[in-house]
Design a protein around this motif. Structure first.
Motif, PDB file in Angstrom:
ATOM      1  N   PRO A 142       0.844  -1.200   0.000  1.00 54.31           N
ATOM      2  CA  PRO A 142       0.000   0.000   0.000  1.00 54.31           C
ATOM      3  C   PRO A 142       0.881   1.254   0.000  1.00 54.31           C
ATOM      4  O   PRO A 142       2.036   1.170   0.425  1.00 54.31           O
ATOM      5  CB  PRO A 142      -0.780  -0.113   1.320  1.00 54.31           C
ATOM      6  CG  PRO A 142      -0.589  -1.532   1.783  1.00 54.31           C
ATOM      7  CD  PRO A 142       0.731  -1.975   1.234  1.00 54.31           C
ATOM      8  N   PRO A 143       0.374   2.413  -0.396  1.00 54.66           N
ATOM      9  CA  PRO A 143      -0.996   2.670  -0.818  1.00 54.66           C
ATOM     10  C   PRO A 143      -1.255   2.305  -2.285  1.00 54.66           C
ATOM     11  O   PRO A 143      -0.334   2.274  -3.095  1.00 54.66           O
ATOM     12  CB  PRO A 143      -1.099   4.193  -0.653  1.00 54.66           C
ATOM     13  CG  PRO A 143       0.271   4.701  -0.965  1.00 54.66           C
ATOM     14  CD  PRO A 143       1.192   3.646  -0.398  1.00 54.66           C
ATOM     15  N   PHE A 144      -2.524   2.028  -2.576  1.00 55.33           N
ATOM     16  CA  PHE A 144      -2.964   1.986  -3.960  1.00 55.33           C
ATOM     17  C   PHE A 144      -4.369   2.557  -4.046  1.00 55.33           C
ATOM     18  O   PHE A 144      -5.081   2.659  -3.047  1.00 55.33           O
ATOM     19  CB  PHE A 144      -2.860   0.579  -4.557  1.00 55.33           C
ATOM     20  CG  PHE A 144      -3.530  -0.512  -3.766  1.00 55.33           C
ATOM     21  CD1 PHE A 144      -2.878  -1.118  -2.701  1.00 55.33           C
ATOM     22  CD2 PHE A 144      -4.809  -0.944  -4.091  1.00 55.33           C
ATOM     23  CE1 PHE A 144      -3.491  -2.139  -1.972  1.00 55.33           C
ATOM     24  CE2 PHE A 144      -5.428  -1.969  -3.374  1.00 55.33           C
ATOM     25  CZ  PHE A 144      -4.775  -2.567  -2.305  1.00 55.33           C
ATOM     26  N   LEU A 145      -4.732   2.952  -5.240  1.00 58.00           N
ATOM     27  CA  LEU A 145      -5.974   3.697  -5.457  1.00 58.00           C
ATOM     28  C   LEU A 145      -6.769   3.036  -6.566  1.00 58.00           C
ATOM     29  O   LEU A 145      -6.233   2.762  -7.641  1.00 58.00           O
ATOM     30  CB  LEU A 145      -5.649   5.136  -5.857  1.00 58.00           C
ATOM     31  CG  LEU A 145      -6.831   6.106  -6.021  1.00 58.00           C
ATOM     32  CD1 LEU A 145      -7.337   6.556  -4.641  1.00 58.00           C
ATOM     33  CD2 LEU A 145      -6.429   7.327  -6.850  1.00 58.00           C
TER      34      LEU A 145
ATOM     35  N   GLY B 280      -0.874   1.717  -8.075  1.00 61.16           N
ATOM     36  CA  GLY B 280      -0.037   1.640  -6.885  1.00 61.16           C
ATOM     37  C   GLY B 280       1.154   2.562  -6.991  1.00 61.16           C
ATOM     38  O   GLY B 280       1.431   3.110  -8.064  1.00 61.16           O
ATOM     39  N   GLN B 281       1.875   2.701  -5.916  1.00 59.28           N
ATOM     40  CA  GLN B 281       3.044   3.574  -5.763  1.00 59.28           C
ATOM     41  C   GLN B 281       2.592   5.027  -5.632  1.00 59.28           C
ATOM     42  O   GLN B 281       2.031   5.623  -6.566  1.00 59.28           O
ATOM     43  CB  GLN B 281       4.028   3.429  -6.937  1.00 59.28           C
ATOM     44  CG  GLN B 281       4.876   2.161  -6.860  1.00 59.28           C
ATOM     45  CD  GLN B 281       5.997   2.235  -5.828  1.00 59.28           C
ATOM     46  OE1 GLN B 281       6.272   3.302  -5.268  1.00 59.28           O
ATOM     47  NE2 GLN B 281       6.624   1.103  -5.554  1.00 59.28           N
ATOM     48  N   THR B 282       2.902   5.593  -4.476  1.00 60.58           N
ATOM     49  CA  THR B 282       2.486   6.953  -4.142  1.00 60.58           C
ATOM     50  C   THR B 282       2.692   7.951  -5.282  1.00 60.58           C
ATOM     51  O   THR B 282       1.767   8.684  -5.655  1.00 60.58           O
ATOM     52  CB  THR B 282       3.276   7.437  -2.901  1.00 60.58           C
ATOM     53  OG1 THR B 282       3.138   6.439  -1.871  1.00 60.58           O
ATOM     54  CG2 THR B 282       2.752   8.762  -2.396  1.00 60.58           C
ATOM     55  N   ALA B 283       3.899   7.970  -5.830  1.00 64.50           N
ATOM     56  CA  ALA B 283       4.195   8.985  -6.853  1.00 64.50           C
ATOM     57  C   ALA B 283       3.373   8.768  -8.114  1.00 64.50           C
ATOM     58  O   ALA B 283       2.970   9.736  -8.776  1.00 64.50           O
ATOM     59  CB  ALA B 283       5.694   8.991  -7.169  1.00 64.50           C
ATOM     60  N   ALA B 284       3.109   7.511  -8.462  1.00 63.01           N
ATOM     61  CA  ALA B 284       2.294   7.236  -9.653  1.00 63.01           C
ATOM     62  C   ALA B 284       0.840   7.651  -9.408  1.00 63.01           C
ATOM     63  O   ALA B 284       0.175   8.190 -10.305  1.00 63.01           O
ATOM     64  CB  ALA B 284       2.388   5.750 -10.023  1.00 63.01           C
ATOM     65  N   ILE B 285       0.350   7.411  -8.207  1.00 65.57           N
ATOM     66  CA  ILE B 285      -1.019   7.827  -7.863  1.00 65.57           C
ATOM     67  C   ILE B 285      -1.136   9.347  -7.958  1.00 65.57           C
ATOM     68  O   ILE B 285      -2.103   9.889  -8.513  1.00 65.57           O
ATOM     69  CB  ILE B 285      -1.393   7.360  -6.436  1.00 65.57           C
ATOM     70  CG1 ILE B 285      -1.322   5.829  -6.328  1.00 65.57           C
ATOM     71  CG2 ILE B 285      -2.779   7.870  -6.046  1.00 65.57           C
ATOM     72  CD1 ILE B 285      -1.424   5.307  -4.888  1.00 65.57           C
ATOM     73  N   LEU B 286      -0.127  10.032  -7.427  1.00 64.92           N
ATOM     74  CA  LEU B 286      -0.164  11.500  -7.448  1.00 64.92           C
ATOM     75  C   LEU B 286      -0.079  12.031  -8.871  1.00 64.92           C
ATOM     76  O   LEU B 286      -0.729  13.029  -9.214  1.00 64.92           O
ATOM     77  CB  LEU B 286       0.972  12.063  -6.597  1.00 64.92           C
ATOM     78  CG  LEU B 286       0.817  11.817  -5.097  1.00 64.92           C
ATOM     79  CD1 LEU B 286       2.054  12.292  -4.346  1.00 64.92           C
ATOM     80  CD2 LEU B 286      -0.436  12.512  -4.551  1.00 64.92           C
ATOM     81  N   MET B 287       0.686  11.375  -9.694  1.00 58.88           N
ATOM     82  CA  MET B 287       0.766  11.811 -11.094  1.00 58.88           C
ATOM     83  C   MET B 287      -0.608  11.725 -11.746  1.00 58.88           C
ATOM     84  O   MET B 287      -1.042  12.635 -12.441  1.00 58.88           O
ATOM     85  CB  MET B 287       1.763  10.935 -11.833  1.00 58.88           C
ATOM     86  CG  MET B 287       2.055  11.410 -13.232  1.00 58.88           C
ATOM     87  SD  MET B 287       3.544  10.634 -13.863  1.00 58.88           S
ATOM     88  CE  MET B 287       3.035   8.914 -13.822  1.00 58.88           C
ATOM     89  N   TYR B 288      -1.290  10.619 -11.477  1.00 63.16           N
ATOM     90  CA  TYR B 288      -2.636  10.444 -12.031  1.00 63.16           C
ATOM     91  C   TYR B 288      -3.586  11.518 -11.486  1.00 63.16           C
ATOM     92  O   TYR B 288      -4.307  12.172 -12.260  1.00 63.16           O
ATOM     93  CB  TYR B 288      -3.148   9.040 -11.684  1.00 63.16           C
ATOM     94  CG  TYR B 288      -4.603   8.859 -11.988  1.00 63.16           C
ATOM     95  CD1 TYR B 288      -5.043   8.673 -13.299  1.00 63.16           C
ATOM     96  CD2 TYR B 288      -5.556   8.888 -10.968  1.00 63.16           C
ATOM     97  CE1 TYR B 288      -6.392   8.527 -13.586  1.00 63.16           C
ATOM     98  CE2 TYR B 288      -6.908   8.738 -11.249  1.00 63.16           C
ATOM     99  CZ  TYR B 288      -7.312   8.558 -12.564  1.00 63.16           C
ATOM    100  OH  TYR B 288      -8.640   8.417 -12.851  1.00 63.16           O
ATOM    101  N   LEU B 289      -3.609  11.696 -10.189  1.00 66.05           N
ATOM    102  CA  LEU B 289      -4.509  12.704  -9.604  1.00 66.05           C
ATOM    103  C   LEU B 289      -4.131  14.104 -10.070  1.00 66.05           C
ATOM    104  O   LEU B 289      -4.998  14.965 -10.266  1.00 66.05           O
ATOM    105  CB  LEU B 289      -4.475  12.627  -8.077  1.00 66.05           C
ATOM    106  CG  LEU B 289      -5.064  11.344  -7.459  1.00 66.05           C
ATOM    107  CD1 LEU B 289      -4.829  11.335  -5.943  1.00 66.05           C
ATOM    108  CD2 LEU B 289      -6.566  11.224  -7.765  1.00 66.05           C
TER     109      LEU B 289
END
Lengths: 234, 234
Positions: free
Chosen positions: A58-61, A69-78
């Motif tokens: 975790p985390p994943f969204l 998954g992966q914080t930085a990848a999630i933030l890039m998407y958001l």
């Protein structure tokens, strides 16, 4: 109807999930923090292995039919979806670069209390932690903060007048450092009033301010990445 | 005329720069490895602080008027530009997620020989390194390789028939683990013939095979991330 987001992260810590929570809050997005709901950590553990894009940790969204998954990848998407980063290639990459550098700092902060092994208790590596934290507080915190202060300069936010997810993450890192290493962090921040100003500026953004006052914001604690062990605060 | 790329990284190690080199080589891109040229590390040190998007640390890449830092961000850029990742959002994010998970493994591999501090010599933290490496070889290598083996499954590459930058990086990680921890890594790979097959498949790609035979490919060594200290190979 837009499906609300489902965030999967440990329910008792801010941890790396907090960077995602801050972005979701600033975006005004509707989301479920799944493991803090009725399913608890079992729901997290079950979801971790499901689907064609499983996460290592975790985390994943869950978002829009994807599991990211992966914080930085999630933030890039958001960031792309909610205007939390520029749309052009150069701005998008620069925001991401800053985020990844913050992630390096977060990893090093974690290693201060677990230098010998993540599976061992802090109490079993206390002396080594003291040595590792000595380098972190004396050399690494100043070096990272010097870098971000130089990037920020006289601007309101790291990229200029517009806040990005990297600003939210820098805010979180400054909060974490102030909690875990109040003395070392005050010493480093004394030289960088612009970083303290950014920290306040983010904290006062209406959605962030509301979030920080809400029960959704967990307190820092000694199961988390940023832990306050006074003996480590050189 | 398209300007060739300029890669800035330490000249004597593979390190994190190697992930970028492999992507540039597979893309057939023209690039200068600046610090291995006449300017040496002075050129690297000077460039580190220049321009509006400075890096905290090498590697960074000058490309198309931009300077991009952080290995994973550089790879994302090269992936988009050279077909080393899918173009759609889901595929692009999944490739990046895998890359970031490999970066976590690389960080942990580095910490095995520097658990107490990056500024200290290995010789001054040898006993702590032995303990940290014990966990890494017994628990972390198997856990990471189990994960990537499960993602790979029976496919040729992590995302299917097409190779991405994450495959090149997984190849490099497997090479590094085999160099640094030959016993632990052989033990973990024995359970995952699909990972060994991917490693060969990448090594035999014509441009990668040519690169590995060329003087551009540096040898592993004990200044690098993956270091062979037999006492750490549990």
């Amino acid at each position: 109807m837009v499906q609300p987001y489902e965030l999967f992260y440990w329910p008792h810590i801010q941890g790396r999930g907090e960077f995602v929570r801050l972005a979701l809050e600033e975006a005004g997005a509707e989301y479920a923090d799944v493991a803090r709901g009725p399913g608890g950590v079992d729901a997290l553990a079950a979801a971790l292995k499901e689907g064609p894009t499983p996460s290592f940790a975790p985390p994943f969204l869950r978002a829009d039919g994807m599991t990211i998954g992966q914080t930085a990848a999630i933030l890039m998407y958001l960031g792309e979806r909610h205007g939390l980063a520029p749309q052009d290639t150069a701005g998008r990459l620069w925001t991401h670069q800053l985020q990844l550098t913050l992630a390096d700092l977060v990893n090093e902060a974690h290693d201060t209390h677990h230098p010998i092994g993540i599976a061992l208790y802090y109490e079993d590596q206390r002396e080594q932690a003291r040595r590792r934290a000595g380098e972190f507080t004396a050399a690494r915190i100043p070096r990272f903060l010097d870098y971000f202060a130089r990037v920020l300069g006289g601007q309101d936010y790291l990229l200029g007048p517009q806040r990005t997810y990297a600003d939210l993450s820098l805010f979180q890192v400054l909060e974490g450092l102030a909690y875990a290493f109040p003395r070392a962090s005050a010493r480093a921040l004394a030289r960088h009033p612009n970083l303290s100003a950014l920290r306040r500026r983010v904290a006062e953004r209406p959605r962030i301010a509301a979030y920080l006052q809400s029960p959704r914001r967990l307190a820092f604690n000694e199961e988390d990445i940023f832990r306050h062990y006074p003996e480590l605060d050189g």
